[in-house]
Design an enzyme around this catalytic site. Structure first.
Site, PDB file in Angstrom:
ATOM      1  N   TYR A   1     -10.288  -0.428  -0.566  1.00 46.12           N
ATOM      2  CA  TYR A   1      -9.006  -0.022  -1.163  1.00 46.12           C
ATOM      3  C   TYR A   1      -9.069   1.462  -1.535  1.00 46.12           C
ATOM      4  O   TYR A   1      -8.190   2.248  -1.175  1.00 46.12           O
ATOM      5  CB  TYR A   1      -8.729  -0.877  -2.409  1.00 46.12           C
ATOM      6  CG  TYR A   1      -7.404  -0.583  -3.050  1.00 46.12           C
ATOM      7  CD1 TYR A   1      -6.275  -1.333  -2.731  1.00 46.12           C
ATOM      8  CD2 TYR A   1      -7.258   0.451  -3.972  1.00 46.12           C
ATOM      9  CE1 TYR A   1      -5.052  -1.055  -3.319  1.00 46.12           C
ATOM     10  CE2 TYR A   1      -6.044   0.741  -4.559  1.00 46.12           C
ATOM     11  CZ  TYR A   1      -4.940  -0.023  -4.232  1.00 46.12           C
ATOM     12  OH  TYR A   1      -3.726   0.257  -4.810  1.00 46.12           O
TER      13      TYR A   1
ATOM     14  N   HIS B   1       0.823  -1.219   0.000  1.00 46.45           N
ATOM     15  CA  HIS B   1       0.000   0.000   0.000  1.00 46.45           C
ATOM     16  C   HIS B   1       0.853   1.263   0.000  1.00 46.45           C
ATOM     17  O   HIS B   1       0.473   2.278   0.577  1.00 46.45           O
ATOM     18  CB  HIS B   1      -0.973   0.012   1.193  1.00 46.45           C
ATOM     19  CG  HIS B   1      -2.160  -0.887   0.949  1.00 46.45           C
ATOM     20  ND1 HIS B   1      -3.267  -0.480   0.253  1.00 46.45           N
ATOM     21  CD2 HIS B   1      -2.376  -2.192   1.267  1.00 46.45           C
ATOM     22  CE1 HIS B   1      -4.128  -1.485   0.171  1.00 46.45           C
ATOM     23  NE2 HIS B   1      -3.614  -2.544   0.768  1.00 46.45           N
TER      24      HIS B   1
ATOM     25  N   SER C   1      -5.616  -9.989 -12.548  1.00 47.09           N
ATOM     26  CA  SER C   1      -6.182  -8.998 -13.473  1.00 47.09           C
ATOM     27  C   SER C   1      -5.077  -8.176 -14.126  1.00 47.09           C
ATOM     28  O   SER C   1      -5.127  -7.912 -15.331  1.00 47.09           O
ATOM     29  CB  SER C   1      -7.217  -8.117 -12.767  1.00 47.09           C
ATOM     30  OG  SER C   1      -6.643  -7.415 -11.709  1.00 47.09           O
TER      31      SER C   1
ATOM     32  N   GLY D   1      -4.957 -12.410  -4.643  1.00 46.79           N
ATOM     33  CA  GLY D   1      -4.000 -11.329  -4.381  1.00 46.79           C
ATOM     34  C   GLY D   1      -2.705 -11.488  -5.156  1.00 46.79           C
ATOM     35  O   GLY D   1      -1.685 -10.898  -4.807  1.00 46.79           O
TER      36      GLY D   1
ATOM     37  N   GLU E   1      -7.330  -0.899 -15.590  1.00 48.09           N
ATOM     38  CA  GLU E   1      -7.868  -1.427 -14.325  1.00 48.09           C
ATOM     39  C   GLU E   1      -8.691  -0.345 -13.615  1.00 48.09           C
ATOM     40  O   GLU E   1      -9.786  -0.595 -13.127  1.00 48.09           O
ATOM     41  CB  GLU E   1      -6.697  -1.880 -13.433  1.00 48.09           C
ATOM     42  CG  GLU E   1      -7.081  -2.343 -12.052  1.00 48.09           C
ATOM     43  CD  GLU E   1      -7.414  -3.827 -11.971  1.00 48.09           C
ATOM     44  OE1 GLU E   1      -6.942  -4.588 -12.832  1.00 48.09           O
ATOM     45  OE2 GLU E   1      -8.155  -4.207 -11.056  1.00 48.09           O
TER      46      GLU E   1
ATOM     47  N   SER F   1      -2.568 -10.784  -8.404  1.00 42.55           N
ATOM     48  CA  SER F   1      -2.703  -9.867  -9.541  1.00 42.55           C
ATOM     49  C   SER F   1      -3.010 -10.549 -10.863  1.00 42.55           C
ATOM     50  O   SER F   1      -2.385 -10.263 -11.887  1.00 42.55           O
ATOM     51  CB  SER F   1      -1.436  -9.019  -9.687  1.00 42.55           C
ATOM     52  OG  SER F   1      -1.284  -8.234  -8.577  1.00 42.55           O
TER      53      SER F   1
ATOM     54  N   GLY G   1      -8.525 -13.904  -7.482  1.00 43.59           N
ATOM     55  CA  GLY G   1      -8.921 -13.416  -6.148  1.00 43.59           C
ATOM     56  C   GLY G   1      -7.966 -13.835  -5.047  1.00 43.59           C
ATOM     57  O   GLY G   1      -8.316 -13.789  -3.872  1.00 43.59           O
TER      58      GLY G   1
ATOM     59  N   ASP H   1       2.568   2.020  -3.158  1.00 41.41           N
ATOM     60  CA  ASP H   1       2.791   2.459  -4.555  1.00 41.41           C
ATOM     61  C   ASP H   1       2.010   3.723  -4.874  1.00 41.41           C
ATOM     62  O   ASP H   1       2.548   4.664  -5.452  1.00 41.41           O
ATOM     63  CB  ASP H   1       2.524   1.328  -5.575  1.00 41.41           C
ATOM     64  CG  ASP H   1       1.142   0.695  -5.524  1.00 41.41           C
ATOM     65  OD1 ASP H   1       0.348   1.020  -4.613  1.00 41.41           O
ATOM     66  OD2 ASP H   1       0.860  -0.133  -6.416  1.00 41.41           O
TER      67      ASP H   1
ATOM     68  N   ASP I   1       1.469  -3.767  -9.590  1.00 41.90           N
ATOM     69  CA  ASP I   1       1.134  -5.087 -10.131  1.00 41.90           C
ATOM     70  C   ASP I   1       1.485  -5.193 -11.605  1.00 41.90           C
ATOM     71  O   ASP I   1       2.076  -6.177 -12.064  1.00 41.90           O
ATOM     72  CB  ASP I   1      -0.361  -5.374  -9.945  1.00 41.90           C
ATOM     73  CG  ASP I   1      -0.787  -5.261  -8.491  1.00 41.90           C
ATOM     74  OD1 ASP I   1       0.095  -5.240  -7.619  1.00 41.90           O
ATOM     75  OD2 ASP I   1      -2.000  -5.193  -8.232  1.00 41.90           O
TER      76      ASP I   1
HETATM   77  C1  GLA Z   1      -3.214  -4.007  -5.011  1.00 39.81           C
HETATM   78  C2  GLA Z   1      -2.998  -2.833  -5.981  1.00 39.81           C
HETATM   79  C3  GLA Z   1      -1.551  -2.359  -5.972  1.00 39.81           C
HETATM   80  C4  GLA Z   1      -1.051  -2.097  -4.567  1.00 39.81           C
HETATM   81  C5  GLA Z   1      -1.397  -3.270  -3.642  1.00 39.81           C
HETATM   82  C6  GLA Z   1      -1.063  -2.974  -2.213  1.00 39.81           C
HETATM   83  O1  GLA Z   1      -2.513  -5.131  -5.443  1.00 39.81           O
HETATM   84  O2  GLA Z   1      -3.372  -3.210  -7.286  1.00 39.81           O
HETATM   85  O3  GLA Z   1      -1.409  -1.210  -6.788  1.00 39.81           O
HETATM   86  O4  GLA Z   1      -1.545  -0.896  -4.082  1.00 39.81           O
HETATM   87  O5  GLA Z   1      -2.761  -3.631  -3.724  1.00 39.81           O
HETATM   88  O6  GLA Z   1       0.297  -2.803  -2.061  1.00 39.81           O
END
Ligand code: GLA
Length: 390
Positions: A224, A39, A130, A126, A162, A128, A124, A41, A174
């Protein structure tokens, strides 16, 4: 890269079945892990991600009309739309369409195309999936229509896709990790300047183990976006006193204590986590350079504590998994990873102890959380690339 694994074979075959001709191109784009720097970026801090050996594959060809025909092998579903009528959908197709939309909005000349999609990145979790779909799509269309877009711009297009077509105001990590990944290296990315550095990730006798909580709490995208806005509110409170401040990257704990703490405890906690996390990453990188994975691992536990208590993006399932390994001498570090509210924890585990640990945790997780646990040992792989196939 020459690769003919089961997923590639499948996507090639399904493309042939669905569209009655051979694909012009196959592109692989991986999921990602992030060692530390969560969290941050979208707060212009640093992140330390890597691409993994689970990926999305797309097979594409041009069409002679201006139609987009998509097929998801996983969902066994088709989606068809005219290039002129692209709009967001609530389905898997939205990530592909979001990319096509961005290309058009930026003036790139894309025509109709066929695309089949498959992969082994769990959805789903985490990891990434997508972002991997978006990166695979932009890379494939760039190649297919010879658009001449460089990798960094492709990352930006994927991120914007996205944000606009799935409504999550995500940062850049991501897509960057999926596109720029390098085998056996993590990437230290400065999200303010987009300068980056590859760092060898050497885990003598240890492995990255991902433990999937198998939950995805439905609040995740609104929560988020809320976290992002709380950080912005914190920045505004400090900026009222320091005009030169633009993001949490520019803010110290002293500033937070003075200008945010007296106003709003929740905003203070969110900002405090981010400011601490940016520092934790910088010292964690020094640990990595020194080969001190044990010290880096301790910081991962501290990150989890902050994500759980200050940033409040964890969940009871991820907390249970991290708590269950924190005194285990075979586990150097563990924390929830990615956006939060479910998904995977990332663990650095002694290779010889993995089987026993996963077995023990699976039993406990089932007993306490009533859920199955999935575990993946992750190797670090290259980023987005064209796959040769015969
Ligand atoms: C998701 C978001 C990223 C980043 C993370 C947390 O994966 O897509 O951009 O913010 O959460 O680090």
């Amino acid at each position: 890269m020459k690769l003919m694994n089961k997923v590639v074979k499948n996507v090639v075959e399904k493309f042939n079945d669905e569209f009655s001709h051979k694909a012009a191109l196959i592109v692989r784009s991986p999921g990602r892990v992030n060692i530390i720097g969560e969290h941050v970026d979208y707060n212009e801090g640093f992140v330390l991600p890597a691409a993994i050996d689970k990926a999305i594959y797309v097979a594409v060809s041009k069409r002679t009309d201006r139609q987009i025909h998509l097929y998801s092998v996983d969902f066994k579903e088709k989606y068809e739309v005219a290039v002129a009528d692209i709009e967001p959908t609530k389905t898997w197709a939205t990530y592909i369409l979001g990319v096509a939309d961005q290309l058009i909005k930026r003036g790139h000349n894309i025509g109709g195309f066929n695309l089949a999609l498959d992969g082994d990145v769990p959805i789903g979790a985490g990891l990434s999936s997508s972002a991997a779909v978006e990166c695979a799509t932009v890379f494939a269309l760039n190649n297919l229509f010879e658009l001449g877009i460089d990798k960094m711009e492709m990352v930006r297009i994927a991120q914007k896709a996205e944000q606009t077509f799935s409504g999550v105001m995500c940062g850049i990590m991501d897509m960057f990790a999926s596109m720029f990944g390098k085998k056996d290296h993590v990437i230290k990315l400065d999200c303010k300047t987009l300068e980056y550095e590859y760092k060898p990730f050497v885990l003598d006798g240890y492995k990255i183990v991902l433990l999937n909580t198998n939950v995805e709490h439905s609040l995740s995208s609104s929560a988020y976006n809320e976290r992002r806005s709380q950080c912005e509110q914190g920045v505004a409170l400090v900026k009222a006193h320091y005009a030169e401040v633009n993001s949490l990257r520019d803010i110290s704990m002293e500033m937070l204590d003075k200008y945010v703490a007296p106003i709003d405890t929740i905003i203070y906690n969110r900002c405090r986590f981010v400011v601490e996390e940016i520092q934790r990453l910088l010292t964690g990188c020094v640990d990595l350079e020194n080969g001190d994975i044990a010290a880096l691992g301790k910081k991962m536990f501290a990150t989890h504590e902050g994500l759980s208590k200050l940033y409040e993006v964890s969940c009871k399932e991820a907390d249970w998994l991290v708590d269950a390994v924190k005194d285990d001498t075979d586990v150097l570090g563990a924390r929830m990873m990615g956006g939060g509210f479910g998904g995977c924890t990332i663990n650095i585990v002694k290779a010889a102890a993995i089987d026993e640990l996963v077995e023990k945790l699976s039993i406990g997780y089932k007993e306490k959380m009533g859920l199955e646990l999935s575990a993946y040992i992750s190797n670090i792989e290259n980023g987005t690339e064209v796959i040769e196939f015969s």
